[in-house]
Write an enzyme that holds these catalytic residues in place. Structure first.
Site, PDB file in Angstrom:
ATOM      1  N   ASP A   8      41.654  44.186  51.915  1.00 59.78           N
ATOM      2  CA  ASP A   8      41.462  43.134  50.921  1.00 59.78           C
ATOM      3  C   ASP A   8      42.819  42.597  50.468  1.00 59.78           C
ATOM      4  OD1 ASP A   8      40.526  41.479  48.962  1.00 59.78           O
ATOM      5  OD2 ASP A   8      39.708  43.039  47.674  1.00 59.78           O
ATOM      6  N   ASP A 102      39.624  36.312  52.399  1.00 61.01           N
ATOM      7  CA  ASP A 102      40.722  37.249  52.145  1.00 61.01           C
ATOM      8  C   ASP A 102      40.356  38.717  52.309  1.00 61.01           C
ATOM      9  OD1 ASP A 102      39.043  37.425  49.981  1.00 61.01           O
ATOM     10  OD2 ASP A 102      40.612  37.226  48.466  1.00 61.01           O
ATOM     11  N   GLU A 103      39.265  39.009  52.993  1.00 66.41           N
ATOM     12  CA  GLU A 103      38.886  40.407  53.176  1.00 66.41           C
ATOM     13  C   GLU A 103      38.075  40.593  54.450  1.00 66.41           C
ATOM     14  OE1 GLU A 103      35.882  41.944  50.437  1.00 66.41           O
ATOM     15  OE2 GLU A 103      35.489  39.901  49.773  1.00 66.41           O
TER      16      GLU A 103
END
Length: 407
Positions: A8, A102-103
């Site tokens: 993350d 974003d993860e």
């Protein structure tokens, strides 16, 4: 036993801006527009020290931190960094599932077994590479399944590494408040608390299983199992494929000026078309969103004949959809999305109906079929033969053909 990482990126938008503008480093920054209605998308860790967080109105954040630095979003920058981030992770394993910009989840079982490495050491290597190449920090959760890996990555931010195993998950997650459990929303948590299910460990108790059924319905067993450290969902590599390209904008002030709204649709269509062309993507479905208030919105989509990335097609279709659902109300946001997208090289072009060779062949087939039907109806009294396609034509047309065949 499988080894799943959840990786993350920390305060991604804010960190992306800092990576491209080093002068912002160490400053309390937020990502949002500067209008009176702006809502914060991301706050840097320096800004969070003042109590500022995502989804907070900008005016409130300014009250908490008068010297707050406001940075407008640069989505192309975020997309570029996101793609590079996933490319780095994929060098460790192709068994990767993108969870958001974003993860991601990644199955590193084979990598760790092949290289005889400790999972913790691999996590450190990933963090170092991401920071060295992108100047971005990331937190990593390591666990035997996706749920526990996600829970683990949230425990130490920024740049944390947390390992949850089948042996320590009770100590790690059971004491946490029920609202901290991944998948439990703001509306669900109060309902569970009313039943005395205050911590994740309470949800894991068998005696509470019957209590949670009315809340979770058919998913009750899934949540019960997750609270007990079990998650049978697999890494979904297919989820990585981009399904749509969309863009939206919030007005400075609510508007019902149709000319203004249509001009905004024009700009949005241009942006969507440009992004599709840059990525060599096409889609055959266009949808629009109209937002009146935070709670009230409308959306409508249309399937078009051919896959496209063309501005004129996207714009014209969006206007058609707009005129079909808009009733003159005040609007605060509009959006366009090109859906069912695929890469141009993957698109299997269908032969055009106007292709001369195919058209002539089709005409020949039609004439031969009509000739057979005519002969049958002429030679066999009382027999009424029609093509299946005739059944979906207007009744008058069917009646006309019926009379012609029986003159």
């Amino acid at each position: 036993m499988q080894i799943i990482f959840h990786v993350d990126l920390n305060a991604f938008y804010a960190s992306a801006e800092t990576s491209s503008q080093p002068s912002l480093k160490g400053k309390p920054i937020v990502i949002c527009g500067e209008s009176r209605r702006s809502i914060i998308t991301t706050a840097s860790y320096e800004a969070r020290k003042y109590g500022i967080h995502s989804a907070m109105p900008l005016f409130k954040a300014k009250e908490l931190c008068p010297h707050l630095v406001i940075v407008p979003p640069h989505f192309e920058l975020y997309k570029t960094l996101s793609e590079k981030f996933f490319n780095i992770i994929s060098t460790f394993s192709q068994e990767l599932e993108v969870a958001s910009i974003d993860e991601c989840y990644v199955d590193l079982t084979n990598y760790i077994q092949m290289h005889y490495q400790n999972p913790y050491d691999v996590a450190i290597e990933i963090q170092k590479r991401v920071f060295a190449e992108l100047k971005l920090q990331c937190s990593i959760g390591i666990a035997p399944n996706k749920f526990l890996a996600k829970m683990a990555s949230d425990m130490q931010k920024p740049m944390g590494i947390t390992v949850i195993t089948n042996q320590n998950y009770k100590q790690k997650i059971w004491p946490l408040p029920i609202e901290n459990m991944f998948g439990i929303g703001k509306k669900t948590a109060p309902k569970l608390i009313e039943l005395g299910i205050v911590r994740i460990g309470d949800l894991a108790k068998y005696e509470n299983y019957e209590k949670i059924k009315p809340i979770f319905g058919k998913n009750a067993l899934i949540y019960y199992q997750k609270a007990n450290g079990k998650d049978y969902s697999k890494i979904n590599v297919a989820h990585n494929e981009l399904k749509s390209i969309g863009n939206s904008t919030t007005f400075e002030r609510d508007s019902q000026d149709e000319e203004f709204i249509k001009s905004v649709f024009r700009d949005l269509a241009q942006e969507v078309s440009s992004r599709a062309k840059k990525r060599d993507l096409v889609g055959n479905s266009i949808s629009i969103t109209l937002k009146y208030t935070r709670e009230k919105s409308k959306a409508k989509q249309m399937i078009i004949d051919d896959y496209t990335q063309d501005f004129d097609t996207i714009y014209a279709t969006s206007l058609l959809l707009f005129e079909s659902i808009y009733g003159g109300e005040m609007l605060r946001l509009v959006g366009i999305s090109l859906n069912n997208v695929k890469h141009v090289e993957e698109l299997q072009q269908q032969i055009s109906l106007f292709d001369h060779t195919q058209l002539q062949a089709s005409k020949k087939e039609i004439n031969e079929t009509d000739e057979v039907i005519h002969r049958l109806n002429s030679s066999l009294p009382g027999l009424k033969v029609m093509k299946a396609s005739d059944l979906i034509e207007p009744q008058s047309t069917i009646q006309k053909k019926y009379l012609e065949n029986n003159e």
